[in-house]
Structure formats: C-alpha cells, structure tokens
Design a protein around this motif. Structure first.
Motif: not given
Length: 331
Positions: A283-301
């Motif tokens: 599940g570490a890879d999915m956690l990473l995907y979620g984290l990166i997705l949240m950062l990108v959506i927050a700062f540059e959708p």
C-alpha cells in the motif's frame, strides 16, 4: 529549424543511450514499465484529457487486450503481433457498445459506469475456468528468443517495442490535438452545452475518442502479457490499474502533449523509490500516489506540464531582466 534538429538529436541520443546506462535487467525493466504507463496514459488522454470524460474503467480494455492475444497464442498458435490487433478490435467494439448508453451520463456517474463495466468483465473472466483459466489466470508459453512471436530473452527487445508504442501514441495525440476532431473534443470538455448549441455532435465525437482510446489500451495489454508472461483477472482487470492510468495522466497534465510522459516518469520512479524506502510495505505505492495527487491538485491542478511551464517562464524573465536593466543603464 536548427533548434528542432538539435532537440531531435538529443532525444535520439537519449533513447539509444538508455539501454547502455540501465544495462542491469531489473533497471531496464523499470524503464520499460515507465514507457508502458506513458503509453497507457496517452491512450487515456484521448478521452479523459482532451475529451474531458473521467473514465475509471480502462483496465477493462487492458485486460481484453492481454487475454485476447494470450488465448489466441496458447490455444491457436497465433502470433501476439496479430493477436494484439484482434484484442484492439474487440476492445474497440465493446467500448462502442458500452459507450453508447454510458455517454448519456455525466461526471461521476459516467466514471462509476466505467468501473462497473470493468468489474463485470472481471467476474466473467474469473468464472471462465477452461478457456481463460479462472481466477488463477494464464501463463504465456515461454518460447525464449522468438521475435516473430513477440518474445525475447533480452530486455532491449521489449524496450525497443515500448519506445515505438510511445512514439506512435504521442503522434496520435498530437494529430488529434491539431485536428478538427481535437477541437470538437476540447469544446466538449470546456462546455458541453455550448458545443451542443454550436451543432457539435457530442455523442459521436466522445464515442470516437472512447473507441480509439480503448483499442490503444488493449494493445498495451498485449505488450504487458508478453513482457510479464503471466496474466490474471486481479492484475489486468483491477480497479487499481484503472485509477493508476488515470492518475498518471492527471498528474502529468491531462489534455496536453507531454503530460502523460511526465506523469509516468514521476509516478513510476517515485513508486520504485517508495518501495525501496519502505522495504516493500503493502500500500506504500498507493499512499504515494494519493499524496502526489493531493499536492498537484492543491498547487497546480493543470499538472506537471503547467508547473514546468511556470518555471521556464520564470527563468526566461530572470534572463531578460538583467539585459533590460543594462540597456536602461546605457541609455
């Protein structure tokens, strides 16, 4: 023109040099998977990026491509080079059948319908024990050095095929973006009601993009089956795979020409780094995907492409400013 030749030369050197830099088979396998996901993201970009329709069921087309070519290869001795075309035709036809009623839906409802279609296909495959192997899956017969049958012991063979697939997918995306078809899809993505009011046949163009996207994804499924030499419903029909394909494109920059490539490089290499850092925690890879997705959506959708564009513009301004100040001083 000279700058284009220089860029083309640099790209050629990079493509030819990678197998020498990553001579270790494991490292080259990671590069091949990056290229495969870039290809799948380019396929998804046609409907999900340029067309703006959030499909979370592309694993269905991936699985159809993997199973079609594998069954034709194992049971009928047909080379996967032809089997991949058969898988693309089957996936395209099924996408047309599913797309016709599903494109009456909007937003999250369309996404849920694509997920449901994938789950139905997965259940059918899991309960077809004879021909499709049931939940245990199928092993591809190992022939070793047989390029005519899409197999080789050297990873460089699969690397070359993956490079060609990504190049073709890139050119298809570019052609669509520059065509009237692409202009209609963009109009539908931006404002479907306005596109309808202007006389655009919305269902027709969305369906065309969906069929093309599904056929391309099926070809990726055949490549995966021949590269890994084993397929199962969980691996090739999983919802996680559908989400992964979509996230790669969204994070890179959906609807753009370079977004799928940037997204694949960042996420696949990031996933590999996370696996090593965490020691392979599930599940570490999915956690990473979620984290990166949240950062990108927050700062540059708009994705990595927009971030790189802002950085390039900032660097350009910083180079221009001193020369202007110098000219002002001279004046």
């Amino acid at each position: 023109m000279p700058s284009k030749l220089l860029i083309g030369g640099l790209v050629a050197v990079l493509v030819l040099g990678i197998p020498f830099v990553f001579s270790n088979p494991y490292s080259l396998s990671i590069v091949i998977l990056v290229l495969l996901y870039a290809y799948l993201a380019y396929a998804w970009n046609l409907i999900g990026g340029i067309g703006g329709q959030l499909s979370l069921g592309h694993a269905a087309w991936f699985g159809i491509g993997a199973y079609s070519s594998t069954v034709l290869f194992i049971d009928f001795g047909l080379t996967p080079w032809i089997g991949m075309l058969a898988g693309a035709v089957i996936a395209g036809a099924l996408a047309a059948l599913i797309g016709l009623p599903c494109f009456r839906l909007r937003g999250a409802y369309f996404a849920l319908a694509t997920i449901a279609a994938t789950m139905v296909l997965r259940i059918i495959v899991e309960n077809t024990h004879g021909l499709l192997g049931g939940p245990r899956g199928l092993e591809v017969t190992l022939l070793r050095d047989a390029p005519a049958m899409f197999q080789h012991t050297r990873k460089e063979f699969y690397y070359a095929v993956a490079v060609v697939m990504v190049a073709v997918a890139f050119l298809i995306n570019r052609a669509v973006l520059r065509s009237r078809f692409g202009a209609y899809l963009t109009a539908i993505r931006n404002d479907q009601e306005a596109a309808l009011a202007l006389g655009v046949n919305v269902r027709r163009y969305k369906l065309m993009a969906y069929v093309l996207s599904a056929a391309m994804t099926a070809i990726g499924g055949t490549f995966y089956a021949q590269f890994v030499l084993f397929i199962s419903p969980e691996k090739v029909f999983g919802v996680a795979l559908s989400v992964q394909i979509a996230v790669v494109c969204i994070i890179g920059g959906r609807g753009t020409l370079w977004g799928p490539m940037f997204g694949a490089v960042l996420l696949l290499l990031g996933e590999e780094a996370a696996r090593r850092f965490t020691g392979g925690i599930v599940g570490a890879d999915m956690l990473l995907y979620g984290l990166i997705l949240m950062l990108v959506i927050a700062f540059e959708p708009r994705g990595l492409v927009a971030i790189f564009g802002r950085i390039a513009a900032s660097l350009s301004r910083s180079k221009t400013r001193p020369s202007l100040e110098k000219n002002d001083g001279a004046a």
